[in-house]
Design a protein around this motif. Structure first.
Motif, PDB file in Angstrom:
ATOM      1  N   ILE A   1     -10.767 -11.916   7.495  1.00 35.71           N
ATOM      2  CA  ILE A   1      -9.564 -12.198   8.279  1.00 35.71           C
ATOM      3  C   ILE A   1      -9.580 -11.506   9.636  1.00 35.71           C
ATOM      4  O   ILE A   1     -10.376 -10.611   9.886  1.00 35.71           O
ATOM      5  CB  ILE A   1      -8.293 -11.777   7.492  1.00 35.71           C
ATOM      6  CG1 ILE A   1      -8.384 -10.316   7.084  1.00 35.71           C
ATOM      7  CG2 ILE A   1      -8.092 -12.669   6.295  1.00 35.71           C
ATOM      8  CD1 ILE A   1      -7.220  -9.828   6.262  1.00 35.71           C
ATOM      9  N   ASN A   2      -8.679 -11.935  10.499  1.00 32.89           N
ATOM     10  CA  ASN A   2      -8.573 -11.418  11.864  1.00 32.89           C
ATOM     11  C   ASN A   2      -7.855 -10.071  11.858  1.00 32.89           C
ATOM     12  O   ASN A   2      -6.680  -9.988  11.502  1.00 32.89           O
ATOM     13  CB  ASN A   2      -7.790 -12.424  12.717  1.00 32.89           C
ATOM     14  CG  ASN A   2      -7.813 -12.086  14.180  1.00 32.89           C
ATOM     15  OD1 ASN A   2      -7.793 -10.929  14.564  1.00 32.89           O
ATOM     16  ND2 ASN A   2      -7.849 -13.107  15.023  1.00 32.89           N
ATOM     17  N   ASP A   3      -8.564  -9.019  12.265  1.00 33.20           N
ATOM     18  CA  ASP A   3      -7.958  -7.674  12.181  1.00 33.20           C
ATOM     19  C   ASP A   3      -6.981  -7.396  13.315  1.00 33.20           C
ATOM     20  O   ASP A   3      -6.400  -6.314  13.363  1.00 33.20           O
ATOM     21  CB  ASP A   3      -9.017  -6.581  12.116  1.00 33.20           C
ATOM     22  CG  ASP A   3      -9.975  -6.605  13.299  1.00 33.20           C
ATOM     23  OD1 ASP A   3      -9.699  -7.343  14.262  1.00 33.20           O
ATOM     24  OD2 ASP A   3     -10.986  -5.898  13.248  1.00 33.20           O
ATOM     25  N   GLN A   4      -6.788  -8.361  14.208  1.00 31.13           N
ATOM     26  CA  GLN A   4      -5.690  -8.223  15.158  1.00 31.13           C
ATOM     27  C   GLN A   4      -4.374  -8.619  14.506  1.00 31.13           C
ATOM     28  O   GLN A   4      -3.308  -8.191  14.940  1.00 31.13           O
ATOM     29  CB  GLN A   4      -5.929  -9.093  16.384  1.00 31.13           C
ATOM     30  CG  GLN A   4      -7.017  -8.564  17.307  1.00 31.13           C
ATOM     31  CD  GLN A   4      -7.164  -9.434  18.535  1.00 31.13           C
ATOM     32  OE1 GLN A   4      -7.464 -10.612  18.441  1.00 31.13           O
ATOM     33  NE2 GLN A   4      -6.942  -8.853  19.693  1.00 31.13           N
ATOM     34  N   LEU A   5      -4.464  -9.442  13.472  1.00 29.01           N
ATOM     35  CA  LEU A   5      -3.263  -9.926  12.788  1.00 29.01           C
ATOM     36  C   LEU A   5      -2.991  -9.199  11.477  1.00 29.01           C
ATOM     37  O   LEU A   5      -1.842  -9.065  11.068  1.00 29.01           O
ATOM     38  CB  LEU A   5      -3.390 -11.432  12.505  1.00 29.01           C
ATOM     39  CG  LEU A   5      -3.527 -12.346  13.719  1.00 29.01           C
ATOM     40  CD1 LEU A   5      -3.736 -13.788  13.269  1.00 29.01           C
ATOM     41  CD2 LEU A   5      -2.293 -12.255  14.600  1.00 29.01           C
ATOM     42  N   PHE A   6      -4.051  -8.749  10.809  1.00 28.81           N
ATOM     43  CA  PHE A   6      -3.897  -8.139   9.487  1.00 28.81           C
ATOM     44  C   PHE A   6      -4.323  -6.669   9.507  1.00 28.81           C
ATOM     45  O   PHE A   6      -5.230  -6.283  10.246  1.00 28.81           O
ATOM     46  CB  PHE A   6      -4.732  -8.885   8.450  1.00 28.81           C
ATOM     47  CG  PHE A   6      -4.257 -10.289   8.170  1.00 28.81           C
ATOM     48  CD1 PHE A   6      -3.291 -10.535   7.203  1.00 28.81           C
ATOM     49  CD2 PHE A   6      -4.771 -11.365   8.879  1.00 28.81           C
ATOM     50  CE1 PHE A   6      -2.857 -11.821   6.953  1.00 28.81           C
ATOM     51  CE2 PHE A   6      -4.341 -12.655   8.637  1.00 28.81           C
ATOM     52  CZ  PHE A   6      -3.380 -12.894   7.667  1.00 28.81           C
ATOM     53  N   PHE A   7      -3.650  -5.876   8.653  1.00 29.93           N
ATOM     54  CA  PHE A   7      -3.929  -4.442   8.583  1.00 29.93           C
ATOM     55  C   PHE A   7      -4.006  -4.007   7.126  1.00 29.93           C
ATOM     56  O   PHE A   7      -3.134  -4.344   6.320  1.00 29.93           O
ATOM     57  CB  PHE A   7      -2.831  -3.658   9.302  1.00 29.93           C
ATOM     58  CG  PHE A   7      -3.063  -2.163   9.337  1.00 29.93           C
ATOM     59  CD1 PHE A   7      -3.909  -1.611  10.281  1.00 29.93           C
ATOM     60  CD2 PHE A   7      -2.437  -1.325   8.429  1.00 29.93           C
ATOM     61  CE1 PHE A   7      -4.130  -0.235  10.328  1.00 29.93           C
ATOM     62  CE2 PHE A   7      -2.650   0.044   8.456  1.00 29.93           C
ATOM     63  CZ  PHE A   7      -3.495   0.591   9.408  1.00 29.93           C
ATOM     64  N   ARG A   8      -5.045  -3.251   6.802  1.00 30.48           N
ATOM     65  CA  ARG A   8      -5.205  -2.710   5.438  1.00 30.48           C
ATOM     66  C   ARG A   8      -4.331  -1.472   5.329  1.00 30.48           C
ATOM     67  O   ARG A   8      -4.698  -0.374   5.757  1.00 30.48           O
ATOM     68  CB  ARG A   8      -6.670  -2.372   5.187  1.00 30.48           C
ATOM     69  CG  ARG A   8      -6.973  -1.839   3.784  1.00 30.48           C
ATOM     70  CD  ARG A   8      -6.918  -2.943   2.747  1.00 30.48           C
ATOM     71  NE  ARG A   8      -7.285  -2.468   1.427  1.00 30.48           N
ATOM     72  CZ  ARG A   8      -8.525  -2.540   0.917  1.00 30.48           C
ATOM     73  NH1 ARG A   8      -9.507  -3.054   1.654  1.00 30.48           N
ATOM     74  NH2 ARG A   8      -8.770  -2.118  -0.296  1.00 30.48           N
ATOM     75  N   ALA A   9      -3.129  -1.657   4.782  1.00 26.85           N
ATOM     76  CA  ALA A   9      -2.159  -0.565   4.711  1.00 26.85           C
ATOM     77  C   ALA A   9      -2.605   0.539   3.755  1.00 26.85           C
ATOM     78  O   ALA A   9      -2.415   1.725   4.024  1.00 26.85           O
ATOM     79  CB  ALA A   9      -0.793  -1.101   4.284  1.00 26.85           C
ATOM     80  N   ASN A  10      -3.177   0.139   2.640  1.00 28.29           N
ATOM     81  CA  ASN A  10      -3.699   1.089   1.658  1.00 28.29           C
ATOM     82  C   ASN A  10      -4.695   0.352   0.758  1.00 28.29           C
ATOM     83  O   ASN A  10      -5.061  -0.789   1.049  1.00 28.29           O
ATOM     84  CB  ASN A  10      -2.560   1.737   0.841  1.00 28.29           C
ATOM     85  CG  ASN A  10      -1.611   0.690   0.259  1.00 28.29           C
ATOM     86  OD1 ASN A  10      -2.050  -0.278  -0.363  1.00 28.29           O
ATOM     87  ND2 ASN A  10      -0.320   0.880   0.476  1.00 28.29           N
ATOM     88  N   ARG A  11      -5.105   0.982  -0.316  1.00 31.13           N
ATOM     89  CA  ARG A  11      -6.105   0.360  -1.188  1.00 31.13           C
ATOM     90  C   ARG A  11      -5.569  -0.885  -1.892  1.00 31.13           C
ATOM     91  O   ARG A  11      -6.334  -1.699  -2.388  1.00 31.13           O
ATOM     92  CB  ARG A  11      -6.586   1.369  -2.243  1.00 31.13           C
ATOM     93  CG  ARG A  11      -7.466   2.467  -1.667  1.00 31.13           C
ATOM     94  CD  ARG A  11      -7.950   3.408  -2.738  1.00 31.13           C
ATOM     95  NE  ARG A  11      -6.830   4.109  -3.374  1.00 31.13           N
ATOM     96  CZ  ARG A  11      -6.950   4.952  -4.392  1.00 31.13           C
ATOM     97  NH1 ARG A  11      -8.150   5.181  -4.901  1.00 31.13           N
ATOM     98  NH2 ARG A  11      -5.904   5.555  -4.901  1.00 31.13           N
ATOM     99  N   GLN A  12      -4.243  -1.045  -1.885  1.00 33.84           N
ATOM    100  CA  GLN A  12      -3.634  -2.112  -2.674  1.00 33.84           C
ATOM    101  C   GLN A  12      -3.190  -3.324  -1.863  1.00 33.84           C
ATOM    102  O   GLN A  12      -3.037  -4.412  -2.416  1.00 33.84           O
ATOM    103  CB  GLN A  12      -2.416  -1.543  -3.432  1.00 33.84           C
ATOM    104  CG  GLN A  12      -1.831  -2.482  -4.470  1.00 33.84           C
ATOM    105  CD  GLN A  12      -0.633  -1.855  -5.175  1.00 33.84           C
ATOM    106  OE1 GLN A  12      -0.166  -0.788  -4.799  1.00 33.84           O
ATOM    107  NE2 GLN A  12      -0.129  -2.538  -6.204  1.00 33.84           N
TER     108      GLN A  12
END
Length: 259
Positions: free
Chosen positions: A199-210
């Motif tokens: 996915i596009n990391d300008q739009l999505f963010f890995r908030a935590n492991r879950q």
């Protein structure tokens, strides 16, 4: 090192070398090896001052274009406007700096030298700034041309979802779910790590492991204990772990910069 600081440092080094070369070959008494050699301190300092101002202007302008234009779509017209706007700003600062330096040095500003100096400065600035920001603009371009939709595979079913309709992806009991903006969920055969690569990391963010969240799905950001943040999404999700998403203090700065 922060990208902005690194870019400014590179610009300072390049402009300093350029200033040394130009100021040494511009005047006979400053030409290396000459009997009456004299280090061109005035020209060197004034050139460096101008270069620092140009670097700061270009960086602030890049941040503006990155936020307003390049983060959405990188195309020739937006790149051209970025470069042209840099030249306009450089022109605006060059004229008063030239006049002030001449007055301080005890001379009278002459239109001919003002024009020649401005044209040379614009040409060199165009080349050096283009080289400085080429890699950053190309990286943004690669992000912008990623598909605006993702294919979700779930067993025998395949579903195509546009990014704008996705609120988040979350993992529970080793199963990854896609949550749409209306709150409906779809199971996937991906892991969160696999999705993070797609996915596009300008739009999505890995908030935590879950969980991975979409920028437009964020409804509220709350500061909580120990420097953490708590995120509430717009989509209604019947899952306590997803209703209250915590950003650790270690990921707080990365989240704020992304958001």
């Amino acid at each position: 090192m922060n990208n902005s600081i690194w870019r400014l440092l590179k610009q300072l080094i390049i402009f300093t070398i350029f200033s040394l070369v130009v100021n040494h070959i511009a005047y006979r008494e400053s030409f290396p090896g000459g009997e009456s050699y004299r280090f061109p301190i005035e020209g060197f300092l004034s050139s460096n001052l101008l270069c620092i101002l140009i670097g700061i202007i270009a960086e602030l302008n890049f941040r503006y274009y990155k936020k307003k234009h390049f983060s959405k779509k990188v195309e020739i017209i937006s790149i051209s406007w970025y470069m042209v706007s840099n030249l306009v700003y450089i022109t605006i600062i060059y004229i008063p700096v030239f006049i002030i330096i001449n007055l301080v040095a005890g001379g009278q500003p002459e239109f001919y030298y003002l024009l020649i100096g401005l044209l040379i400065t614009l040409l060199i600035s165009f080349i050096l700034l283009g080289l400085t920001y080429a890699q950053d603009i190309y990286s943004l371009y690669k992000l912008s041309i990623k598909d605006a939709e993702i294919t979700i595979e779930s067993g025998a079913k395949t579903t195509k979802l546009t990014y704008e309709n996705i609120a988040c992806f979350y993992s529970e009991n080793k199963i990854v779910y896609t949550v749409q903006n209306d709150g409906t969920t779809i199971t996937t055969d991906f892991t969160l790590n696999e999705l993070e690569e797609k996915i596009n990391d300008q739009l999505f963010f890995r908030a935590n492991r879950q969980i991975i969240i979409h920028k437009d799905s964020v409804d509220q950001i709350e500061k909580i204990e120990n420097g953490k943040l708590r995120i509430r999404l717009k989509a209604f999700i019947e899952n306590d772990a997803i209703t209250k998403i915590n950003i650790s203090r270690y990921k707080r700065k990365a989240f704020v910069d992304w958001f």
